[in-house]
Design a protein around this motif. Structure first.
Motif, PDB file in Angstrom:
ATOM      1  N   ARG A 147       3.233  -2.827  14.687  1.00  0.00           N
ATOM      2  CA  ARG A 147       2.304  -2.024  15.115  1.00  0.00           C
ATOM      3  C   ARG A 147       0.814  -2.619  15.083  1.00  0.00           C
ATOM      4  NH1 ARG A 147       4.262   1.961  18.112  1.00  0.00           N
ATOM      5  NH2 ARG A 147       3.069   3.533  17.484  1.00  0.00           N
ATOM      6  N   MET A 148       0.793  -3.689  14.825  1.00  0.00           N
ATOM      7  CA  MET A 148      -0.578  -4.596  14.350  1.00  0.00           C
ATOM      8  C   MET A 148      -0.773  -5.380  15.550  1.00  0.00           C
ATOM      9  SD  MET A 148      -0.292  -5.260  10.300  1.00  0.00           S
ATOM     10  CE  MET A 148      -2.087  -5.552  10.257  1.00  0.00           C
ATOM     11  N   ALA A 149      -2.172  -5.866  15.594  1.00  0.00           N
ATOM     12  CA  ALA A 149      -2.195  -6.946  16.700  1.00  0.00           C
ATOM     13  C   ALA A 149      -2.867  -8.133  16.200  1.00  0.00           C
ATOM     14  CB  ALA A 149      -3.456  -6.353  17.729  1.00  0.00           C
ATOM     15  N   TYR A 150      -2.803  -9.216  16.666  1.00  0.00           N
ATOM     16  CA  TYR A 150      -2.972 -10.580  15.927  1.00  0.00           C
ATOM     17  C   TYR A 150      -4.222 -11.374  16.581  1.00  0.00           C
ATOM     18  CZ  TYR A 150       1.022  -8.733  13.437  1.00  0.00           C
ATOM     19  OH  TYR A 150       1.877  -8.336  12.425  1.00  0.00           O
ATOM     20  N   ASP A 151      -5.100 -11.534  16.083  1.00  0.00           N
ATOM     21  CA  ASP A 151      -6.249 -12.269  16.783  1.00  0.00           C
ATOM     22  C   ASP A 151      -6.095 -13.685  16.806  1.00  0.00           C
ATOM     23  OD1 ASP A 151      -8.780 -12.936  17.789  1.00  0.00           O
ATOM     24  OD2 ASP A 151      -9.916 -12.191  16.208  1.00  0.00           O
TER      25      ASP A 151
END
Ligand code: ACO
Length: 191
Positions: A147-151
């Motif tokens: 559910r997270m985003a990765y930069d």
């Protein structure tokens, strides 16, 4: 990473949580000398992470942490360096407003928790420290990795996510963020 001062005096816990106040605990808050050393540690970690990722500028520094509402988890080894302790690495997270595309190309607006920077000292990589730090953050934030985003994740981070959390199916985006299929379950599209 070793420093010419006592790491255990600044960071009393194995994993410390830092936000824009840049205070490891109430004790360091009242000691400007410890606060200055804490800032030195964050700056040094930020530089080492940028170098490891071949970035031209550090994305993490003490002053950036103070001005951007991000949060940092720092892992130490309190036993080494003759009892003064050493820093093992850090993980920085924060919420970002993102416009993303789901796997059907539909726009989704979200403000997920994002992994913004992540670094384990070179000689300590592949010893499970990254997993310890990441799992701590997941519990602390009560969030699932999918559910997270990765930069701009590095190849090492993508490999880490696949190995430990079985995250393999990323959904192509037009920005630098990587999200996986789980991200879009039960999320509303932008009308
Ligand atoms: N090459 C390929 N995969 C790697 C490497 C490497 N040199 N190092 C770690 N990994 C991945 C692999 O999947 C590895 O499993 P394997 O050894 O069975 O192949 C797994 O991570 C190991 O897990 P941990 O030991 O828990 O991870 P580690 O303590 O090494 O931390 C991290 C992972 C933070 C990615 C670390 O390798 C690192 O600091 N790399 C350099 C900086 C970096 O790339 N950071 C991510 C930036 S992108 C961002 O933050 C959004």
């Amino acid at each position: 990473m070793e420093f010419p001062f006592d790491i255990n005096q600044i960071f009393t816990e194995r994993i410390s949580f830092l936000d824009q106040n840049l205070v490891a605990d109430r004790w360091t808050a009242r000691r400007p000398d410890l606060q200055a050393n804490l800032a030195t540690v964050i700056d040094e970690l930020g530089r080492a992470s940028a170098k490891a990722q071949q970035l031209t500028a550090a994305v993490t520094s003490a002053s950036k942490l103070q001005s951007q509402r991000h949060q940092l988890y720092l892992l130490k080894d309190g036993e080494c360096s003759g009892g003064r302790g050493a820093v093992v690495g850090f993980l920085k997270v924060g919420h970002k407003k993102l416009f993303l595309l789901d796997r059907h190309g539909v726009h989704v607006e979200a403000e997920p928790l994002c992994v913004l920077d992540f670094y384990i000292a070179e000689n300590l990589q592949r010893h499970g420290y990254g997993l310890e730090l990441f799992d701590f953050m997941l519990q602390h934030k009560n969030v699932e990795p999918g559910r997270m985003a990765y930069d701009r994740p590095s190849p090492k981070l993508l490999s880490f996510l696949e190995k430990h959390y079985s995250l393999t199916q990323n959904v192509p985006q037009v920005n630098n963020f990587v999200v996986f299929e789980d991200f879009f379950f039960n999320r509303a599209a932008v009308q």
